[in-house]
Motif scaffolding. Structure first.
Motif, PDB file in Angstrom:
ATOM      1  N   LEU A 131       0.864  -1.343   0.071  1.00 15.37           N
ATOM      2  CA  LEU A 131       0.003  -0.013   0.144  1.00 15.37           C
ATOM      3  C   LEU A 131       0.867   1.339  -0.031  1.00 15.37           C
ATOM      4  O   LEU A 131       0.421   2.481   0.689  1.00 15.37           O
ATOM      5  CB  LEU A 131      -0.842  -0.266   1.018  1.00 15.37           C
ATOM      6  CG  LEU A 131      -1.858  -1.294   1.245  1.00 15.37           C
ATOM      7  CD1 LEU A 131      -2.973  -1.024   2.410  1.00 15.37           C
ATOM      8  CD2 LEU A 131      -2.603  -1.613  -0.086  1.00 15.37           C
ATOM      9  N   PHE A 249      -7.494   1.596   0.344  1.00 18.98           N
ATOM     10  CA  PHE A 249      -7.161   0.306  -0.013  1.00 18.98           C
ATOM     11  C   PHE A 249      -7.133  -0.543   1.091  1.00 18.98           C
ATOM     12  O   PHE A 249      -6.540   0.055   2.247  1.00 18.98           O
ATOM     13  CB  PHE A 249      -5.783   0.239  -0.832  1.00 18.98           C
ATOM     14  CG  PHE A 249      -5.907   1.094  -1.927  1.00 18.98           C
ATOM     15  CD1 PHE A 249      -6.160   0.319  -3.506  1.00 18.98           C
ATOM     16  CD2 PHE A 249      -5.479   2.271  -1.867  1.00 18.98           C
ATOM     17  CE1 PHE A 249      -6.003   1.294  -4.466  1.00 18.98           C
ATOM     18  CE2 PHE A 249      -5.687   3.136  -3.174  1.00 18.98           C
ATOM     19  CZ  PHE A 249      -5.877   2.688  -4.427  1.00 18.98           C
ATOM     20  N   GLN A 254      -5.615  -5.593  -0.860  1.00 16.79           N
ATOM     21  CA  GLN A 254      -5.793  -4.493  -1.670  1.00 16.79           C
ATOM     22  C   GLN A 254      -7.182  -4.032  -2.212  1.00 16.79           C
ATOM     23  O   GLN A 254      -7.357  -3.465  -3.384  1.00 16.79           O
ATOM     24  CB  GLN A 254      -4.542  -4.487  -2.767  1.00 16.79           C
ATOM     25  CG  GLN A 254      -3.301  -4.634  -2.757  1.00 16.79           C
ATOM     26  CD  GLN A 254      -2.340  -4.789  -3.805  1.00 16.79           C
ATOM     27  OE1 GLN A 254      -2.316  -5.943  -4.106  1.00 16.79           O
ATOM     28  NE2 GLN A 254      -1.602  -3.842  -4.061  1.00 16.79           N
TER      29      GLN A 254
END
Length: 308
Positions: A131, A249, A254
């Motif tokens: 991320l 996210f 994700q």
């Protein structure tokens, strides 16, 4: 043959009016959706084009809720016959590059007609599996339906790219989609631990604070407050027809979500408070990227929130 008396006709007219009123109320409660612009990297840089998509002084209703009415969590490459296709499986390390892709329809042919959604016909995102490296772009499309996104330098690891769009023709006309595809950037990948959940973060000298109840699978009011040097910020400019663009996210898989402020847009006078209706589908940590614009410059603030 049917015969109606005047009294029965009046009863039917009243019933029809009542049904119409209920339907109107239901549609109003459901709300509306919005999103979309040219090729540009909006993840950290100023953007003249970003302000060009809005009209200062006009009063717009910005949108609330998930990703412009799209369904799913963005982890699929194909849905309802539509697919995100690309011949690129690997991108270069440490240098700017382009990523080409197409959206194909149920007939297997490239889709070339897309509805404008939040001033753009395509929103494109890229993020690494830990991320980090968030990029939000607006690619350009060639006549043959090939989209090209200009990505800034990427670090080694596995990246997921997302395409958010709404077909303007066909059976799915008006339906929002979010599809994704994974690519590899070669080299030794060093994962960055996800920062701990916090309600406050800093970006370009601005302080962003989030308040509100957070519970996965349920919508709750959430307020984002922006300040600078301890003073409320009141000069937010419209960006993609809203005062902020918030992408989220999910840690681990994700999964993708997208929220819009409910605050009305009225020229370059946004802030300091922006109201959201936060509804994230999965429990756990979410990494949020809030994009907002002042003085023609785009800012991106990132923070981790825990949705129980």
């Amino acid at each position: 043959m049917f015969t109606f008396t005047s009294s029965s006709l009046r009863r039917r007219a009243l019933a029809a009016a009542g049904t119409a009123a209920v339907l109107a109320a239901t549609l109003a409660a459901c709300g509306s959706n919005d999103d979309s612009m040219p090729a540009m990297d909006h993840h950290a840089h100023p953007s003249a084009a970003s302000s060009a998509g809005s009209t200062p002084g006009m009063d717009h209703d910005s949108m609330a809720g998930m990703d412009h009415g799209s369904t799913g969590d963005g982890l699929a490459e194909a849905k309802d016959g539509y697919a995100l296709t690309s011949t690129t499986a690997e991108l270069p390390t440490g240098k700017d590059t382009t990523y080409a892709f197409r959206i194909t329809g149920p007939d297997g042919k490239p889709v070339t007609s897309f509805a404008v959604d939040q001033t753009k016909r395509m929103h494109f995102y890229a993020i690494r599996s830990d991320l980090t490296g968030f990029q939000h772009l607006h690619p350009t499309m060639a006549p043959d339906g090939t989209w090209t996104a200009d990505l800034t330098a990427m670090t080694p690891g596995t990246w997921r790219t997302y395409a958010s769009f709404t077909p303007d023709t066909g059976a799915a006309k008006g339906e929002g989609f979010i599809l994704s595809h994974t690519v590899t950037v070669p080299g030794t990948a060093a994962d960055t631990p996800l920062p701990a959940p916090t309600a406050t973060t800093e970006a370009d000298g601005y302080t962003v604070t989030v308040k509100g109840t957070r519970m996965a699978g349920m919508g709750h009011p959430m307020t984002v407050t922006i300040s600078k040097d301890g003073k409320p910020v009141t000069d937010l400019q419209p960006y993609l027809d809203t005062y902020a663009h918030l992408t989220a996210f999910h840690e681990g898989d994700q999964a993708f979500a997208h929220l819009h402020p409910e605050t009305k847009v009225n020229g370059d006078h946004g802030g300091p408070d922006l109201a959201f209706q936060a509804m994230l589908p999965k429990p756990g940590n979410w990494r949020l990227f809030l994009q907002f614009q002042t003085g023609g410059r785009l800012h991106t603030a990132a923070l981790t929130l825990d949705f129980g």
